[in-house]
Structures are given as structure tokens and as C-alpha cells.
Write a protein that holds these residues in place. Sequence first.
Motif, PDB file in Angstrom:
ATOM      1  N   PRO A  61     -42.745 -18.050  31.644  1.00 38.80           N
ATOM      2  CA  PRO A  61     -42.203 -19.420  31.710  1.00 38.80           C
ATOM      3  C   PRO A  61     -43.224 -20.515  31.461  1.00 38.80           C
ATOM      4  O   PRO A  61     -42.873 -21.584  30.953  1.00 38.80           O
ATOM      5  N   THR A  62     -44.488 -20.270  31.812  1.00 36.87           N
ATOM      6  CA  THR A  62     -45.514 -21.313  31.683  1.00 36.87           C
ATOM      7  C   THR A  62     -46.109 -21.412  30.286  1.00 36.87           C
ATOM      8  O   THR A  62     -46.907 -22.309  30.018  1.00 36.87           O
ATOM      9  N   ILE A  63     -45.749 -20.483  29.393  1.00 38.77           N
ATOM     10  CA  ILE A  63     -46.264 -20.538  28.017  1.00 38.77           C
ATOM     11  C   ILE A  63     -45.206 -21.167  27.116  1.00 38.77           C
ATOM     12  O   ILE A  63     -44.104 -20.641  26.989  1.00 38.77           O
ATOM     13  N   PRO A  64     -45.524 -22.288  26.464  1.00 44.76           N
ATOM     14  CA  PRO A  64     -44.516 -23.003  25.665  1.00 44.76           C
ATOM     15  C   PRO A  64     -44.312 -22.428  24.268  1.00 44.76           C
ATOM     16  O   PRO A  64     -44.670 -23.038  23.259  1.00 44.76           O
ATOM     17  N   TRP A  65     -43.729 -21.244  24.193  1.00 42.20           N
ATOM     18  CA  TRP A  65     -43.313 -20.679  22.914  1.00 42.20           C
ATOM     19  C   TRP A  65     -41.942 -21.245  22.578  1.00 42.20           C
ATOM     20  O   TRP A  65     -41.025 -21.226  23.400  1.00 42.20           O
ATOM     21  N   ARG A  66     -41.779 -21.748  21.368  1.00 42.04           N
ATOM     22  CA  ARG A  66     -40.544 -22.424  20.976  1.00 42.04           C
ATOM     23  C   ARG A  66     -40.084 -21.936  19.594  1.00 42.04           C
ATOM     24  O   ARG A  66     -40.891 -21.515  18.766  1.00 42.04           O
ATOM     25  N   LEU A  67     -38.795 -22.055  19.358  1.00 42.63           N
ATOM     26  CA  LEU A  67     -38.204 -21.682  18.069  1.00 42.63           C
ATOM     27  C   LEU A  67     -38.170 -22.905  17.157  1.00 42.63           C
ATOM     28  O   LEU A  67     -37.612 -23.942  17.516  1.00 42.63           O
ATOM     29  N   PHE A  68     -38.774 -22.762  15.978  1.00 40.30           N
ATOM     30  CA  PHE A  68     -38.837 -23.839  14.994  1.00 40.30           C
ATOM     31  C   PHE A  68     -38.116 -23.416  13.718  1.00 40.30           C
ATOM     32  O   PHE A  68     -37.992 -22.223  13.418  1.00 40.30           O
ATOM     33  N   THR A  69     -37.691 -24.415  12.960  1.00 41.33           N
ATOM     34  CA  THR A  69     -37.110 -24.147  11.647  1.00 41.33           C
ATOM     35  C   THR A  69     -37.677 -25.118  10.624  1.00 41.33           C
ATOM     36  O   THR A  69     -38.151 -26.214  10.963  1.00 41.33           O
ATOM     37  N   SER A  70     -37.635 -24.695   9.370  1.00 47.61           N
ATOM     38  CA  SER A  70     -38.081 -25.539   8.262  1.00 47.61           C
ATOM     39  C   SER A  70     -37.132 -25.319   7.094  1.00 47.61           C
ATOM     40  O   SER A  70     -36.764 -24.181   6.788  1.00 47.61           O
ATOM     41  N   HIS A  71     -36.728 -26.400   6.447  1.00 44.91           N
ATOM     42  CA  HIS A  71     -35.794 -26.313   5.339  1.00 44.91           C
ATOM     43  C   HIS A  71     -36.478 -26.715   4.037  1.00 44.91           C
ATOM     44  O   HIS A  71     -37.133 -27.763   3.965  1.00 44.91           O
ATOM     45  N   ASP A  72     -36.364 -25.861   3.046  1.00 46.58           N
ATOM     46  CA  ASP A  72     -36.915 -26.141   1.715  1.00 46.58           C
ATOM     47  C   ASP A  72     -38.402 -26.478   1.752  1.00 46.58           C
ATOM     48  O   ASP A  72     -38.874 -27.400   1.065  1.00 46.58           O
ATOM     49  N   GLY A  73     -39.173 -25.756   2.557  1.00 45.17           N
ATOM     50  CA  GLY A  73     -40.616 -25.955   2.599  1.00 45.17           C
ATOM     51  C   GLY A  73     -41.061 -27.187   3.353  1.00 45.17           C
ATOM     52  O   GLY A  73     -42.239 -27.566   3.269  1.00 45.17           O
ATOM     53  N   GLY A  74     -40.159 -27.808   4.112  1.00 42.80           N
ATOM     54  CA  GLY A  74     -40.512 -29.014   4.860  1.00 42.80           C
ATOM     55  C   GLY A  74     -41.221 -28.699   6.162  1.00 42.80           C
ATOM     56  O   GLY A  74     -41.545 -27.553   6.473  1.00 42.80           O
ATOM     57  N   THR A  75     -41.476 -29.743   6.949  1.00 43.96           N
ATOM     58  CA  THR A  75     -42.160 -29.595   8.228  1.00 43.96           C
ATOM     59  C   THR A  75     -41.301 -28.804   9.218  1.00 43.96           C
ATOM     60  O   THR A  75     -40.094 -29.000   9.296  1.00 43.96           O
ATOM     61  N   PHE A  76     -41.937 -27.925   9.960  1.00 40.90           N
ATOM     62  CA  PHE A  76     -41.216 -27.170  10.986  1.00 40.90           C
ATOM     63  C   PHE A  76     -40.792 -28.093  12.122  1.00 40.90           C
ATOM     64  O   PHE A  76     -41.565 -28.939  12.570  1.00 40.90           O
ATOM     65  N   GLU A  77     -39.540 -27.916  12.593  1.00 39.91           N
ATOM     66  CA  GLU A  77     -38.990 -28.723  13.673  1.00 39.91           C
ATOM     67  C   GLU A  77     -38.514 -27.823  14.797  1.00 39.91           C
ATOM     68  O   GLU A  77     -37.913 -26.774  14.561  1.00 39.91           O
ATOM     69  N   ASP A  78     -38.769 -28.231  16.023  1.00 39.32           N
ATOM     70  CA  ASP A  78     -38.344 -27.487  17.204  1.00 39.32           C
ATOM     71  C   ASP A  78     -36.825 -27.578  17.351  1.00 39.32           C
ATOM     72  O   ASP A  78     -36.262 -28.673  17.409  1.00 39.32           O
ATOM     73  N   ILE A  79     -36.161 -26.411  17.426  1.00 39.39           N
ATOM     74  CA  ILE A  79     -34.706 -26.397  17.606  1.00 39.39           C
ATOM     75  C   ILE A  79     -34.318 -25.590  18.850  1.00 39.39           C
ATOM     76  O   ILE A  79     -33.164 -25.213  19.033  1.00 39.39           O
ATOM     77  N   THR A  80     -35.268 -25.350  19.730  1.00 39.17           N
ATOM     78  CA  THR A  80     -35.051 -24.471  20.881  1.00 39.17           C
ATOM     79  C   THR A  80     -33.946 -24.980  21.797  1.00 39.17           C
ATOM     80  O   THR A  80     -33.923 -26.147  22.170  1.00 39.17           O
TER      81      THR A  80
END
Length: 281
Positions: free
Chosen positions: A134-153
Motif C-alpha cells: 500500500p505504501t508504494i505508489p505504483w499506478r496504471l498509466f496510458t498513452s495514446h498515439d505516442g503522447g505523454t503517459f497519464e495516470d488512469i488508476t
Amino acid sequence: MMFTAMKFKQFATAVTTLSLLLLTSAQAQVVSPATLTIDDNKIQAKLELTSLIEVDLTVEFENSIGLNANTIDITAELLDPTDLTITDRLPSSLTSAVSGFPVLVSISPKADAGFGFEGLAMVELYTKAIHYTPTIPWRLFTSHDGGTFEDITTLTSSGSYRARGSTGQFSDFIILLDTRPSALVINEKAASIANTVNNNRDKITALLEAAIDSGINDIQSALIVNDNDAALTAVDSLITLIENASGSEIADVWRSSGDLVNVKGQLLTQLQTLRFSLRTL
């Protein structure tokens, strides 16, 4: 939750060392699913990158059109943490690949195959290669068409590690270690919601647009005075408003030809991940 500089340095070193070892043995191989099941509005795939690294992918749609094994490509690959095609897409120097799981999953519907969906798609990655803490901030990110990864968790949990999010479009998905300050993440997510509305006002009816603007103002006003409870209430209200909106009020379809913007799906994705961040303060 924030890491100290020493802990972050230790994680970054572990990421680089382990990732390079994995890449040496696997030679950055791109793999297709070992198993793939598509049933109605649900995709389930198992991808095996090495003997130690596997990932189970689940995608669920509210309503899909033309979904079958011939309309969508799914792959996974191990990352080189020094590859500029990845590092240049990270949102911050405080985000990095996860030690033990430097994996990029790509979901690419074929442009001419007639695939599409309405509203949200839920995306979940599950792996035994790392273990939930719980204390480690692993998050799910996405990127569309080679753009910047965004957190969608929207959820992280054990068994051994499970990350879930949603999306209104498709491309790349990755679990990242995100050591940015929580306040920064929350403010950036709130700003992204406003930007999505501003960029797509022509796809929202005037009455709904006014209601959405009012909800965004409520969120931003609460965040300015650090009233996270009020911000969370405003987020929940705005989610309900947009969930109940019809396709005649807000554009809600994405299709593989890339000619439509799924504004409803994008806004709900951003609102749901903002809710996750507010709840995990």
C-alpha cells in the motif's frame, strides 16, 4: 504518500539494473497473447514475457461493436528504461518503470476493422511478478498515439499486484512508480478535466456544458482551499451527471477509424482517477 529522495534513488537503481538484466535475456521481445478470450463485451489475455514475468489483461466494455480477435491487436514488451521513446513520454522525472515489471502493454484496434465502443472501457493488469504494498505508489498509466503517459488508476490491490483503470480510447498501458506529490497529481488531474471540456465544447449540448462547468468550478474551488472532502463530493456529483448523459447530449463513441472523440469516456476516465487520488490521500 511520498518517497524520500534516498528511497526513490534506491528504486530507480533497482529499476535500471533489473530491467537491463531482463532485456538482455529477453532481447526486448514483443509478444502476443499466449491465450486470448473474447466474449461479448470482454477481452481476457495472458501475455508471457519471460519465465518470471507474465501479465493477465482484462478489458471490459459497456457496449462494443465488432469486437473479435480479428479486429484488435494486443502485445506486450519489456522496456529499456533509457529508451527515449519511453522516457520522453513520462509526465515527470518522478515517474519511472517498476522494478520487476518494466512492461508496456499495447491494445491496438485495427483501423479498418469496424470496431467501436460507447462510454467507458475498463482496463486491468494483473501480475505475479511484483507484490502489492500500500505504501508504494505504483499506478496504471496510458498513452495514446505516442503522447505523454497519464495516470488512469481507479484501483490497486493485492494478488500479487492488480491495477485497474478506465479509458475512452486505446493505445499503450504501463504500470509506473509515481513519486510525485499527491497535491500535484490531484491538481493536474483536475486541470485535465477542464482541458478536455474546453477542447470539446462543440460535442456537448449547451445545457449539459453549463452543468459540467459548474461541477468543475466546484472541484477547483474546493481544491484551492484544500477541502478534499468537498472536492470528492463534487467529483462524485459530476460523475453521476455525466454517466446519466445520453449520446445526444455528449459525444460518447470511439471507433478504430479514429474519426470520433469519445468525450464522455474521456471525462469519466479523468473523473474516476481523480476520485481515486482524493480517496488515497
